[in-house]
Enzyme design. Structure first.
Site, PDB file in Angstrom:
ATOM      1  N   LYS A  52       7.127  -4.983  -9.181  1.00 27.51           N
ATOM      2  CA  LYS A  52       6.189  -5.539  -8.191  1.00 27.51           C
ATOM      3  C   LYS A  52       5.782  -6.955  -8.597  1.00 27.51           C
ATOM      4  O   LYS A  52       5.733  -7.870  -7.769  1.00 27.51           O
ATOM      5  CB  LYS A  52       4.962  -4.627  -8.045  1.00 27.51           C
ATOM      6  CG  LYS A  52       5.290  -3.327  -7.302  1.00 27.51           C
ATOM      7  CD  LYS A  52       4.174  -2.292  -7.324  1.00 27.51           C
ATOM      8  CE  LYS A  52       4.700  -0.988  -6.701  1.00 27.51           C
ATOM      9  NZ  LYS A  52       3.700   0.084  -6.632  1.00 27.51           N
ATOM     10  N   GLN A  96      -1.752   1.393  -9.338  1.00 22.17           N
ATOM     11  CA  GLN A  96      -0.521   2.182  -9.443  1.00 22.17           C
ATOM     12  C   GLN A  96      -0.867   3.660  -9.633  1.00 22.17           C
ATOM     13  O   GLN A  96      -1.677   4.010 -10.489  1.00 22.17           O
ATOM     14  CB  GLN A  96       0.337   1.644 -10.599  1.00 22.17           C
ATOM     15  CG  GLN A  96       1.698   2.294 -10.727  1.00 22.17           C
ATOM     16  CD  GLN A  96       2.628   2.033  -9.536  1.00 22.17           C
ATOM     17  OE1 GLN A  96       2.501   1.029  -8.838  1.00 22.17           O
ATOM     18  NE2 GLN A  96       3.551   2.927  -9.301  1.00 22.17           N
ATOM     19  N   ASP A 119      -1.557  -1.160  -0.170  1.00 22.26           N
ATOM     20  CA  ASP A 119      -0.758   0.067  -0.154  1.00 22.26           C
ATOM     21  C   ASP A 119      -0.904   0.821   1.171  1.00 22.26           C
ATOM     22  O   ASP A 119      -0.111   1.713   1.468  1.00 22.26           O
ATOM     23  CB  ASP A 119      -1.219   1.011  -1.284  1.00 22.26           C
ATOM     24  CG  ASP A 119      -0.380   0.871  -2.543  1.00 22.26           C
ATOM     25  OD1 ASP A 119       0.832   0.668  -2.415  1.00 22.26           O
ATOM     26  OD2 ASP A 119      -0.951   0.997  -3.643  1.00 22.26           O
TER      27      ASP A 119
END
Ligand code: GUN
Length: 280
Positions: A52, A96, A119
């Site tokens: 990422k 995460q 997200d």
């Protein structure tokens, strides 16, 4: 010969489009910045987080990295999120998953400012998706819609079957396919006669989490098969939820593993970072 849907190529195209948008924003004096938080050092998570950050560097998004120890308390994590919520120069916040067992994931997701929820996991983002309002959409299912569209696969009017009902993939996938006017069926571990249902699918999205479970007996002749799974087989080679070699001769299009859905998730995260700037 079936169409092999090239997620590497399509994700590269999307990242290049995002790169242009980031440069245009920069030219107007708007920087794009993503804060990435990892708690603990799960090796798979470290690989994802590293990828990422690499993608951020490629498209010109600044990334701030927070690597917190495994024993970080929920309070400490929530306090960091609160601090980042308050920073106008931080546009996106990504925590995460999975988090260590002592931290309540739902509480952490809820703590992220929905405007910075790159997200698309916050209840407000999910709610907006359900009722067709502007918001950020979960990266993997959003990436699958892009794969289908950019491969020239029509969704409207098609029988779409999703295997799996997770909050991250199955549920948002079903809603996105519905938004594209597909006729959608969601199946799961309690579905009776799964093969009977999946054999109806023109578009079959597999997010079941079991290596090579989906063989040709589950697939209608000419179906499009999208494989969300990623596993290592007994020889340490990557494989998906779909038995690729077995299904290949019967389908009209398929995503390989690796190189199918996987690279799209990060490309869509980059897209979502720019999207959240637009929403802000
Ligand atoms: N863990 C596995 N997939 C994801 C994802 O898309 N986002 C976050 N934050 N964590 C994950």
């Amino acid at each position: 010969m079936p169409q092999i849907i090239d997620g590497k190529q399509i994700s590269a195209q999307i990242k290049d489009e995002v790169k242009e948008k980031v440069a245009a924003l920069k030219a107007q004096g708007t920087m794009v910045c993503l804060a990435v938080i990892q708690v603990g050092a799960d090796p798979a998570s470290s690989v994802y987080v590293g990828n990422k950050k690499k993608a951020c560097a490629y498209v010109g998004i600044e990334s701030l990295s927070y690597e917190l120890p495994e024993e970080t308390s929920q309070e400490e994590l929530l306090s960091l999120i609160d601090e980042l919520n308050g920073k106008p120069e931080v546009n996106g916040i990504l925590v995460q998953l999975p988090l260590p067992g002592h931290i309540d994931e739902d509480a952490v997701i809820r703590a992220i400012d929905p405007k910075k929820d790159v997200d698309g996991f916050h209840p407000q983002s999910v709610g907006a998706l359900c009722i067709g309002q502007p918001g950020v959409v979960s990266c993997t299912p959003a990436g699958i819609i892009e794969l289908l569209k950019r491969s020239g696969i029509e969704i409207a009017g098609k029988e779409c079957v999703v295997i799996g009902r997770s909050n991250i993939v199955g549920k948002p996938m079903a809603i996105l396919l519905l938004r594209e006017n597909g006729t959608v069926t969601v199946t799961h571990s309690r579905t009776r006669d799964l093969k009977e249902v999946t054999r109806r699918a023109d578009i079959l999205v597999v997010a079941v989490g079991k290596p090579k479970m989906i063989t040709k007996e589950y697939v209608k002749d000419g179906a499009v098969v999208i494989d969300v799974g990623i596993h290592r087989n007994e020889n340490h080679k990557l494989c998906g939820d779909v038995d690729y070699e077995d299904v290949l001769p019967v389908c009209s299009a398929i995503t390989p593993v690796p190189g199918g859905v996987g690279p799209m998730t990060i490309a869509m995260l980059m897209y979502n970072c720019v999207r959240s700037v637009e929403l802000q």
